[in-house]
Write a protein that holds these residues in place. Sequence first.
Motif, PDB file in Angstrom:
ATOM      1  N   GLY A   1      -4.482   4.650   1.336  1.00 25.91           N
ATOM      2  CA  GLY A   1      -5.441   3.580   1.590  1.00 25.91           C
ATOM      3  C   GLY A   1      -4.823   2.204   1.467  1.00 25.91           C
ATOM      4  O   GLY A   1      -3.599   2.069   1.319  1.00 25.91           O
ATOM      5  N   PRO A   2      -5.634   1.155   1.496  1.00 18.41           N
ATOM      6  CA  PRO A   2      -5.107  -0.207   1.385  1.00 18.41           C
ATOM      7  C   PRO A   2      -4.488  -0.517   0.027  1.00 18.41           C
ATOM      8  O   PRO A   2      -3.711  -1.451  -0.110  1.00 18.41           O
ATOM      9  N   HIS A   3      -4.838   0.268  -0.990  1.00 13.94           N
ATOM     10  CA  HIS A   3      -4.213   0.124  -2.305  1.00 13.94           C
ATOM     11  C   HIS A   3      -4.350   1.441  -3.056  1.00 13.94           C
ATOM     12  O   HIS A   3      -5.104   2.332  -2.640  1.00 13.94           O
ATOM     13  N   ALA A   4      -3.630   1.578  -4.147  1.00 15.78           N
ATOM     14  CA  ALA A   4      -3.654   2.812  -4.932  1.00 15.78           C
ATOM     15  C   ALA A   4      -5.033   3.039  -5.543  1.00 15.78           C
ATOM     16  O   ALA A   4      -5.750   2.092  -5.870  1.00 15.78           O
ATOM     17  N   PHE A   5      -5.384   4.324  -5.731  1.00 11.70           N
ATOM     18  CA  PHE A   5      -6.699   4.651  -6.267  1.00 11.70           C
ATOM     19  C   PHE A   5      -6.661   6.009  -6.961  1.00 11.70           C
ATOM     20  O   PHE A   5      -5.721   6.789  -6.794  1.00 11.70           O
TER      21      PHE A   5
ATOM     22  N   PRO B   1       0.797  -1.221   0.000  1.00 16.04           N
ATOM     23  CA  PRO B   1       0.000   0.000   0.000  1.00 16.04           C
ATOM     24  C   PRO B   1       0.834   1.277   0.000  1.00 16.04           C
ATOM     25  O   PRO B   1       0.307   2.351  -0.332  1.00 16.04           O
ATOM     26  N   ALA B   2       2.123   1.185   0.360  1.00 15.84           N
ATOM     27  CA  ALA B   2       2.969   2.371   0.409  1.00 15.84           C
ATOM     28  C   ALA B   2       4.000   2.418  -0.712  1.00 15.84           C
ATOM     29  O   ALA B   2       4.905   3.246  -0.684  1.00 15.84           O
ATOM     30  N   ALA B   3       3.890   1.539  -1.705  1.00 15.03           N
ATOM     31  CA  ALA B   3       4.818   1.553  -2.838  1.00 15.03           C
ATOM     32  C   ALA B   3       4.531   2.752  -3.744  1.00 15.03           C
ATOM     33  O   ALA B   3       3.413   3.270  -3.771  1.00 15.03           O
TER      34      ALA B   3
ATOM     35  N   ASP C   1      -7.806  -1.272 -12.817  1.00 13.86           N
ATOM     36  CA  ASP C   1      -8.434  -2.473 -12.246  1.00 13.86           C
ATOM     37  C   ASP C   1      -7.429  -3.403 -11.579  1.00 13.86           C
ATOM     38  O   ASP C   1      -7.814  -4.447 -11.046  1.00 13.86           O
ATOM     39  N   PHE C   2      -6.157  -3.032 -11.615  1.00 14.56           N
ATOM     40  CA  PHE C   2      -5.111  -3.979 -11.202  1.00 14.56           C
ATOM     41  C   PHE C   2      -5.048  -4.169  -9.688  1.00 14.56           C
ATOM     42  O   PHE C   2      -4.943  -5.294  -9.193  1.00 14.56           O
ATOM     43  N   PHE C   3      -5.103  -3.090  -8.924  1.00 13.73           N
ATOM     44  CA  PHE C   3      -4.976  -3.182  -7.473  1.00 13.73           C
ATOM     45  C   PHE C   3      -6.363  -3.355  -6.859  1.00 13.73           C
ATOM     46  O   PHE C   3      -7.255  -2.537  -7.068  1.00 13.73           O
ATOM     47  N   THR C   4      -6.521  -4.422  -6.081  1.00 18.41           N
ATOM     48  CA  THR C   4      -7.850  -4.757  -5.573  1.00 18.41           C
ATOM     49  C   THR C   4      -7.952  -4.720  -4.055  1.00 18.41           C
ATOM     50  O   THR C   4      -9.058  -4.728  -3.513  1.00 18.41           O
ATOM     51  N   GLY C   5      -6.832  -4.698  -3.347  1.00 16.83           N
ATOM     52  CA  GLY C   5      -6.879  -4.691  -1.900  1.00 16.83           C
ATOM     53  C   GLY C   5      -5.488  -4.652  -1.311  1.00 16.83           C
ATOM     54  O   GLY C   5      -4.486  -4.511  -2.025  1.00 16.83           O
ATOM     55  N   LEU C   6      -5.403  -4.766   0.019  1.00 18.71           N
ATOM     56  CA  LEU C   6      -4.120  -4.760   0.704  1.00 18.71           C
ATOM     57  C   LEU C   6      -3.299  -5.973   0.272  1.00 18.71           C
ATOM     58  O   LEU C   6      -3.689  -7.119   0.524  1.00 18.71           O
ATOM     59  N   PHE C   7      -2.185  -5.724  -0.426  1.00 24.51           N
ATOM     60  CA  PHE C   7      -1.331  -6.783  -0.970  1.00 24.51           C
ATOM     61  C   PHE C   7      -2.112  -7.710  -1.902  1.00 24.51           C
ATOM     62  O   PHE C   7      -1.762  -8.890  -2.038  1.00 24.51           O
ATOM     63  N   GLU C   8      -3.135  -7.196  -2.547  1.00 20.26           N
ATOM     64  CA  GLU C   8      -3.939  -7.993  -3.465  1.00 20.26           C
ATOM     65  C   GLU C   8      -4.062  -7.296  -4.813  1.00 20.26           C
ATOM     66  O   GLU C   8      -4.191  -6.074  -4.887  1.00 20.26           O
ATOM     67  N   THR C   9      -4.024  -8.105  -5.882  1.00 19.89           N
ATOM     68  CA  THR C   9      -4.162  -7.588  -7.236  1.00 19.89           C
ATOM     69  C   THR C   9      -5.141  -8.445  -8.024  1.00 19.89           C
ATOM     70  O   THR C   9      -5.645  -9.451  -7.523  1.00 19.89           O
TER      71      THR C   9
END
Length: 260
Positions: A201-205, A114-116, A140-148
């Motif tokens: 947040g938990p992933h990029a947006f 989440p911090a990359a 659409d690539f990033f879907t959640g915390l450490f999830e793609t």
Amino acid sequence: MYQFNYHKPSTLTEATSRMVEAEEGAYLSGGMTLIPTLKQRLAAPSDVIDLSGLPGMSGISIDGDIVSIGAMTRHAEVAASDAIPALAELAGGIGDAHVRNRGTLGGSIANSDPAADYPAAIVALDSTVRTSIGPIAGGDFFTGLFETALREGEIVTSVDFRIPDAAAYEKFPNPASRYAVVGVMVARCGDAVCVGVTGAGPHAFRATALEEALAADFSPGAVDGVAVDSSDFNADIHASAEYRAHLVGVLTKRAVARIG
């Protein structure tokens, strides 16, 4: 570090086959996240599949308004490229010299930390993530915390970035790790404005409210008064969710000011 089986495949097909056959496999790209995790015994894969032997997975090319970067391209190579100056600046601010000369674009985005830094560019630059199975839209690539959106065994092979008319990346770095407490990339493509946010947040947006304000008036002042919803933001010893929301606005203003 726990014992594991090490593989260095020479083709994508062999790499994915090794992953399917493994009881609990892990791909190794630059190793900047996986190796420390293994050394701390926080992960115990049965098999580690090293992707460094796969051909055609590194390098930077330009075709019209698209910059294509191989998944195994090191951060230092991206930082040295003038294809998209804002992306080069982003890559130049990742970690330290050791990380930049070992870490890879594909490994970074597949990890979805989440911090990359790269995720801000993935969502802001109308990118397409190309994989061993097929293309995935950057948004659409990033879907959640450490999830793609990657499926089991799927490997990132390259990323296509659309060259913006202008762009800038600003981040508030953790003073020790240089990870983005919050990072914001603002890009202009014709009449469109994209604001990609990482770290908050938990992933990029995409920050759509900020994009709408800047599309109507592309100036730092246009951000004033735009609410940033922090209800789903990260909160830790480095920054509260509310402070991260404040940083999103501040960094967006700084990026807009640099673009002019």
